[in-house]
Design a protein around this motif. Structure first.
Motif, PDB file in Angstrom:
ATOM      1  N   LYS A  12      -2.533   7.300  -4.677  1.00 33.01           N
ATOM      2  CA  LYS A  12      -2.550   5.966  -3.590  1.00 33.01           C
ATOM      3  C   LYS A  12      -2.506   4.712  -4.676  1.00 33.01           C
TER       4      LYS A  12
ATOM      5  N   ALA B 190      -6.135   3.506  -6.382  1.00 29.49           N
ATOM      6  CA  ALA B 190      -6.924   3.479  -5.347  1.00 29.49           C
ATOM      7  C   ALA B 190      -8.064   4.707  -5.360  1.00 29.49           C
TER       8      ALA B 190
ATOM      9  N   LEU C  12       0.838  -1.246   0.000  1.00 27.74           N
ATOM     10  CA  LEU C  12       0.123  -0.128   0.021  1.00 27.74           C
ATOM     11  C   LEU C  12       0.787   1.066   0.036  1.00 27.74           C
TER      12      LEU C  12
ATOM     13  N   ILE D 209      -2.724   0.339  -4.290  1.00 24.73           N
ATOM     14  CA  ILE D 209      -2.725  -0.962  -3.659  1.00 24.73           C
ATOM     15  C   ILE D 209      -2.501  -2.035  -4.531  1.00 24.73           C
TER      16      ILE D 209
END
Length: 228
Positions: A89, A118, A77, A91
């Motif tokens: 972001k 994300a 992450l 993941i």
């Protein structure tokens, strides 16, 4: 830095973080061929300070099951906060397979990762890499990587490659020096000190680097890895 350059920096920094999430149990860019000890897991946490207040944060768990001692399953992450522009972001996850252990004289592996943006819920990038590990005597190890990556909306397939020299003294911190290229960015370098404590279960990392994201001229990273 223009909008296009900021998008490039964000994408390459996040893609580089995917590789770093697997590299030698820490935030190195160049990986070794080995997997985690079978039946054990580790958690990597590190933060990178970029020029003028930019930053990158990463959490990356990984495990190697006892039944598949040649397979490491990694996740990560990542949060990238640039000086200008919107934070990003990602993941993702990726397997790492040890094809030939370094104890045989030359370690060979294969690994890959896929990350999801994300905020948009769409694939952000895909990487594939072949790491090699060559032990040289009792104190030195040389690692080398060759691979490719695809970053959505920035560029097509790009070459990633790097080499790393590791010195393991009888006492004191481990020293790692590496040079690498990620995608179409300039050649980067990183120097790394690692202190291993708690009977080998905790690593403390301090790194100084140039062009870790293909744009930033310098960066500092602090890292922590916990194994259980």
């Amino acid at each position: 830095m223009g909008a296009r350059a900021r998008r490039y920096a964000a994408a390459v920094m996040l893609a580089t973080a995917a590789a770093r999430a697997r590299a030698s149990g820490g935030a190195d860019v160049v990986d070794d061929s080995e997997v985690e000890t079978p039946g054990h897991c580790h958690l990597e946490a590190w933060a990178t300070d970029l020029p003028a207040g930019g930053s990158l944060y990463n959490l990356a768990p990984a495990c190697t099951p006892k039944r598949t001692p040649w397979l490491e399953i990694d996740g990560f992450l990542t949060h990238y906060d640039p000086v200008r522009g919107q934070a990003s972001k990602a993941i993702g996850f990726g397997p790492k397979i040890n094809l030939r252990p370094a104890a045989s004289g030359l370690g060979i592996g294969i690994e890959g990762s896929i990350a999801i943006d994300a905020s948009r819920g769409k694939p952000a990038y895909v990487t594939a890499m072949v790491p090699f590990t060559l032990p040289i005597g009792p104190r030195w190890i040389v690692n080398a990587n060759i691979g490719t990556q695809y970053v959505r909306g920035v560029h097509g397939l790009g070459i990633t490659a790097g080499t790393q020299a590791v010195y393991q003294p009888p006492k004191g911190p481990e020293l790692m020096i590496e040079t690498f290229v990620v995608g179409g960015g300039p050649i980067g370098q990183q120097a790394h000190l690692r202190w291993t404590v708690d009977r080998g279960r905790i690593d403390l990392d301090l790194m100084a680097s140039r062009y870790p994201d293909g744009v930033s001229r310098h960066a500092m990273t602090l890292g922590l890895t916990i194994r259980r």
